[in-house]
Design a protein around this motif. Structure first.
Motif, PDB file in Angstrom:
ATOM      1  N   PRO A 134      -6.646   3.858 -11.591  1.00 26.34           N
ATOM      2  CA  PRO A 134      -6.874   4.975 -10.567  1.00 26.34           C
ATOM      3  C   PRO A 134      -5.996   5.517 -10.514  1.00 26.34           C
ATOM      4  O   PRO A 134      -4.817   4.410 -10.039  1.00 26.34           O
ATOM      5  N   GLY A 135      -5.696   6.524  -9.890  1.00 25.54           N
ATOM      6  CA  GLY A 135      -4.262   6.343  -9.705  1.00 25.54           C
ATOM      7  C   GLY A 135      -3.100   6.622 -10.958  1.00 25.54           C
ATOM      8  O   GLY A 135      -2.084   6.983 -10.409  1.00 25.54           O
ATOM      9  N   ARG A 192       0.715   5.743  -7.996  1.00 28.20           N
ATOM     10  CA  ARG A 192       1.581   6.734  -9.343  1.00 28.20           C
ATOM     11  C   ARG A 192       2.678   5.655  -9.635  1.00 28.20           C
ATOM     12  O   ARG A 192       3.310   5.738  -8.722  1.00 28.20           O
ATOM     13  N   GLU A 214       1.612   4.900  -2.204  1.00 29.35           N
ATOM     14  CA  GLU A 214       1.165   5.740  -3.340  1.00 29.35           C
ATOM     15  C   GLU A 214       2.173   6.130  -4.220  1.00 29.35           C
ATOM     16  O   GLU A 214       0.927   6.663  -5.168  1.00 29.35           O
ATOM     17  N   PRO A 233       0.336  -1.232   0.356  1.00 29.09           N
ATOM     18  CA  PRO A 233      -0.068   0.553   0.078  1.00 29.09           C
ATOM     19  C   PRO A 233       0.918   1.322   0.071  1.00 29.09           C
ATOM     20  O   PRO A 233       1.598   1.780   0.924  1.00 29.09           O
ATOM     21  N   ARG A 248      -1.257   0.354 -11.223  1.00 27.00           N
ATOM     22  CA  ARG A 248      -1.966   1.888 -11.023  1.00 27.00           C
ATOM     23  C   ARG A 248      -3.470   1.197 -11.162  1.00 27.00           C
ATOM     24  O   ARG A 248      -3.986   1.294 -10.545  1.00 27.00           O
ATOM     25  N   ARG A 249      -3.211  -0.040 -11.224  1.00 32.08           N
ATOM     26  CA  ARG A 249      -4.979  -0.574 -10.695  1.00 32.08           C
ATOM     27  C   ARG A 249      -4.570  -0.713  -9.364  1.00 32.08           C
ATOM     28  O   ARG A 249      -5.463  -0.851  -8.935  1.00 32.08           O
ATOM     29  N   ALA A 250      -3.371  -0.754  -8.692  1.00 34.81           N
ATOM     30  CA  ALA A 250      -3.469  -0.781  -7.128  1.00 34.81           C
ATOM     31  C   ALA A 250      -3.644   0.467  -6.674  1.00 34.81           C
ATOM     32  O   ALA A 250      -3.815   0.491  -5.523  1.00 34.81           O
ATOM     33  N   GLY A 251      -3.865   1.287  -7.166  1.00 35.17           N
ATOM     34  CA  GLY A 251      -3.817   2.049  -6.952  1.00 35.17           C
ATOM     35  C   GLY A 251      -2.432   3.511  -6.582  1.00 35.17           C
ATOM     36  O   GLY A 251      -2.462   4.212  -6.026  1.00 35.17           O
TER      37      GLY A 251
END
Length: 498
Positions: free
Chosen positions: A495-496, A466, A433, A431, A461-464
């Protein structure tokens, strides 16, 4: 770049001493060509004249058109074994037509720079090729040593003794030439009942003449001869390139492989119109030439011209030469060709290199097909090289103090063999960013590598998270720009996404 043979005087004449060496070496090679050419004719299922005419024609033409001074080209077993079915099913004229087309294909190969493929042949493959050829040369002499009179063994032993001991007295005359002369005199004077050159087949009594192959000029004819011509051209060029490399090493001089390809093509093209079969460079006769002092194009020219002189003017004399004398010469060639050092090197070289060398030897000797042996060695070399480069891959990572950023440092070569290893080096479930992928110490070689980079970025990116890819070198950046999809419009709208 090798100078034009017509403009480079030293490729023909160095000094008086070298002139004598070239002439004597050419004479010896001419004698060694006769039984070989007759034997190869029998393998191909044609009259001995076809092989003898081919050896004369190819040797003379390659002296002018080839790219390797001092190398001998003539009719060879490697090509002869390919054309037997063609002669059996369609006749001799189709062989001549196939030889003409073979020459055209080889000339085209020279213009297409296919000689550059030799860059992918490793030293281990070359060593294996040399050792296999040495074994095949020796095995080719066995029919002359099995079920023969005891006198034959005595003559062979005596010939080898002369070959190895005569140089202790003088090197003015090639020892193999002396051995042939002495053994011939002994056989004639004692009336020994042993096999001679005349037992191999009839010698021609007239020079070759120009002819146009008597075949229909139709697509059906092309369909028949094209597969044979392609195979003959490929095998002939492969053996010629390998032999040129070996002669380069023996003489410590360079050669023009591209010109050699064109020269082989010109020789085959003309030979087909003179009633000869296809051929290529001969490692055995080339080694004889070099070991006997032949270095320039003159030695190759003398070999071809003197071969025809022997057949037309001295045919009765050539016919009484005992095969034992020529067997002794070829055994000497076999011993001198084999890389004896490679046996001890097995213990010191990497096991992959030794395996490549041994595999090349085994496949070549087992199949009697030089092309298959070399192809086996090249494929194994490529696999081992890919495996080695694949292991030159490392990934380190560091998490920021606040736990929001993960930096990955990639080092090594990313290509089809290491792409999955690259993809598996990341923790996509962590997790964070921001993920920074530093590839400043890596290189992306192919579209497999670029595709894997796409997959890595899109999964993050799918995991959120960048993703930033940093440090692409110029070549890698160019590959990614052309083939990458993760930063293209409409791609990666996850997302992200950054």
């Amino acid at each position: 770049m090798i100078p034009n043979p017509f403009r480079q005087r030293t490729q023909w004449f160095v000094n008086a001493v070298q002139l004598r060496r070239d002439i004597l070496a050419g004479v010896l090679v001419a004698l060694a060509l006769i039984p070989e050419a007759i034997g190869f004719s029998l393998i191909a299922g044609v009259d001995p004249r076809v092989g003898l005419y081919a050896s004369f024609s190819i040797a003379v033409i390659i002296a002018f058109a080839g790219g390797r001074p001092g190398m001998i080209s003539a009719a060879t077993a490697a090509v002869a074994v390919l054309v037997g079915p063609l002669v059996r099913d369609h006749g001799l004229e189709y062989l001549f037509a196939a030889t003409v087309l073979m020459g055209l294909i080889q000339i085209l190969a020279g213009f297409l720079r296919l000689d550059m493929l030799m860059d992918y042949v490793s030293r281990s493959v070359v060593t294996g090729f040399v050792n296999a050829l040495a074994i095949l040369i020796f095995m080719a002499q066995l029919p002359e040593l099995i079920g023969v009179p005891v006198a034959t063994y005595v003559l062979v032993a005596g010939g080898l003794a002369i070959i190895y001991l005569f140089p202790l007295l003088t090197r003015a005359v090639p020892a193999p030439l002396v051995a042939i002369g002495v053994l011939t005199v002994i056989v004639v004077m004692l009336g020994l009942d042993v096999r001679t050159v005349s037992d191999m087949g009839a010698l021609p009594d007239a020079p070759p003449h120009f002819l146009i192959p008597d075949v229909p000029l139709t697509m059906e004819t092309l369909r028949i001869i094209l597969p044979y011509s392609l195979t003959m051209a490929a095998v002939g060029l492969l053996e010629s390139m390998m032999t040129a490399q070996i002669v380069d090493d023996l003489t410590d001089t360079p050669s023009d492989k591209r010109q050699e390809m064109k020269g082989q093509g010109i020789a085959s093209l003309v030979t087909g119109f003179l009633g000869g079969m296809g051929g290529c460079a001969m490692i055995g006769q080339s080694v004889i030439n070099v070991k006997s002092g032949g270095r320039t194009r003159l030695s190759t020219l003398v070999a071809g011209v003197f071969l025809l002189f022997l057949l037309l003017a001295l045919g009765p004399v050539v016919a009484i030469i005992p095969m034992a004398a020529l067997v002794a010469v070829m055994i000497m060639v076999s011993i001198g060709t084999f890389s004896w050092r490679s046996i001890t090197d097995i213990r010191h070289h990497p096991w992959q290199s030794s395996l490549v060398m041994l595999a090349t030897v085994v496949v070549t000797v087992w199949t009697h097909d030089l092309a298959r042996g070399v192809l086996t060695g090249v494929v194994l070399s490529g696999l081992f090289f890919a495996g080695k480069v694949r292991r030159l891959f490392a990934v380190t990572s560091q998490l920021s103090d606040d736990g929001r950023r993960r930096d990955y440092a990639i080092g090594g070569q990313i290509f089809f063999a290491s792409a999955e290893q690259f993809a598996g080096a990341f923790d996509y479930a962590e997790p964070v960013e921001l993920v920074v992928i530093d590839v400043s110490q890596a290189h992306f070689w192919d579209i497999s590598a670029v595709g894997t980079l796409d997959k890595v970025v899109l999964r993050f990116r799918r995991a959120g998270a960048r993703v930033e890819v940093a440090g692409l070198n110029e070549a890698s950046a160019s590959m990614v720009e052309r083939f990458g999809r993760h930063d293209k419009i409409g791609e990666g709208q996850m997302p992200g996404g950054h």
